[in-house]
Design a protein around this motif. Structure first.
Motif, PDB file in Angstrom:
ATOM      1  N   ASP A 174      -4.079   2.999  -5.331  1.00 27.83           N
ATOM      2  CA  ASP A 174      -3.868   1.578  -5.064  1.00 27.83           C
ATOM      3  C   ASP A 174      -3.310   0.939  -6.334  1.00 27.83           C
ATOM      4  OD1 ASP A 174      -3.898  -1.134  -4.532  1.00 27.83           O
ATOM      5  OD2 ASP A 174      -5.940  -1.157  -3.738  1.00 27.83           O
ATOM      6  N   SER A 219       0.850  -1.188   0.000  1.00 29.20           N
ATOM      7  CA  SER A 219       0.000   0.000   0.000  1.00 29.20           C
ATOM      8  C   SER A 219       0.886   1.237   0.000  1.00 29.20           C
ATOM      9  CB  SER A 219      -0.893   0.007   1.245  1.00 29.20           C
ATOM     10  OG  SER A 219      -1.577   1.248   1.341  1.00 29.20           O
ATOM     11  N   THR A 257      -2.142  -1.941  -6.852  1.00 32.36           N
ATOM     12  CA  THR A 257      -2.549  -3.324  -7.111  1.00 32.36           C
ATOM     13  C   THR A 257      -3.816  -3.357  -7.966  1.00 32.36           C
ATOM     14  OG1 THR A 257      -3.864  -3.567  -5.090  1.00 32.36           O
ATOM     15  CG2 THR A 257      -1.510  -4.129  -4.947  1.00 32.36           C
TER      16      THR A 257
END
Length: 168
Positions: A142, A36, A144
């Motif tokens: 984010d 993160s 990801t």
């Protein structure tokens, strides 16, 4: 400069393997939710077996392999710099920092940059991965989600898994 790699791995559960070169091997932690960019967020990081340096560029699909089955992509990679210091402000070698339970480092990757820290949480042996407050911190982003592709093949983890089924 030593290298790091973050591999997304769809094993029993999807996770990100964060690996840092230390004394000729890749020290590794499985981070279920991935790194993160928010310094307030603490990500669980479970230590896993050391991996050979050659594994830093591995992509493919393991079938009952030594490192767990499932698709693997190189989600990010680059160099890192050790930033761990003792009370006298002297650099501590990465292996000693890990042994002591706190390892701070700066990443210079394709997706991840800036400083991070692994900290052992105590009796159960788990660790936390936390982004250090710096210019690369961004609580609103984010990676990801926004950057799901491999930096090597350009494939997502789902595309890598599907490619194994099309080899026949």
């Amino acid at each position: 400069m030593p290298v790091f790699v973050v591999q997304q791995h769809d094993a029993r559960r999807m996770h990100y393997d964060v690996r840092l070169e230390v004394d000729g091997v890749l020290k590794s932690w499985a981070v279920p939710r991935g790194p993160s960019l928010d310094p307030v967020v603490k990500r669980l990081a479970v230590p896993t077996d050391d991996h050979e340096m050659s594994y830093a560029t591995y992509e493919g699909v393991h079938e009952g392999a030594r490192y767990g089955s499932g698709a693997v992509i190189v989600w990010d990679a680059g160099d890192y710099q050790n930033q761990t210091r003792d009370k006298q402000h002297q650099l501590i070698k990465p292996a000693l920092a890990i042994e002591r339970g706190h390892f701070r480092f700066a990443l210079q990757g394709v997706k991840l940059t800036g400083s991070w820290a692994f900290t052992r949480t105590g009796r159960d042996g788990d660790w936390l991965l936390v982004k250090v407050r710096d210019e690369a911190a961004d609580p609103s982003l984010d990676l990801t989600v926004t950057e799901p592709h491999s930096i090597l093949s350009g494939l997502t983890i789902e595309e890598m898994a599907a490619s194994a089924g099309s080899d026949g």
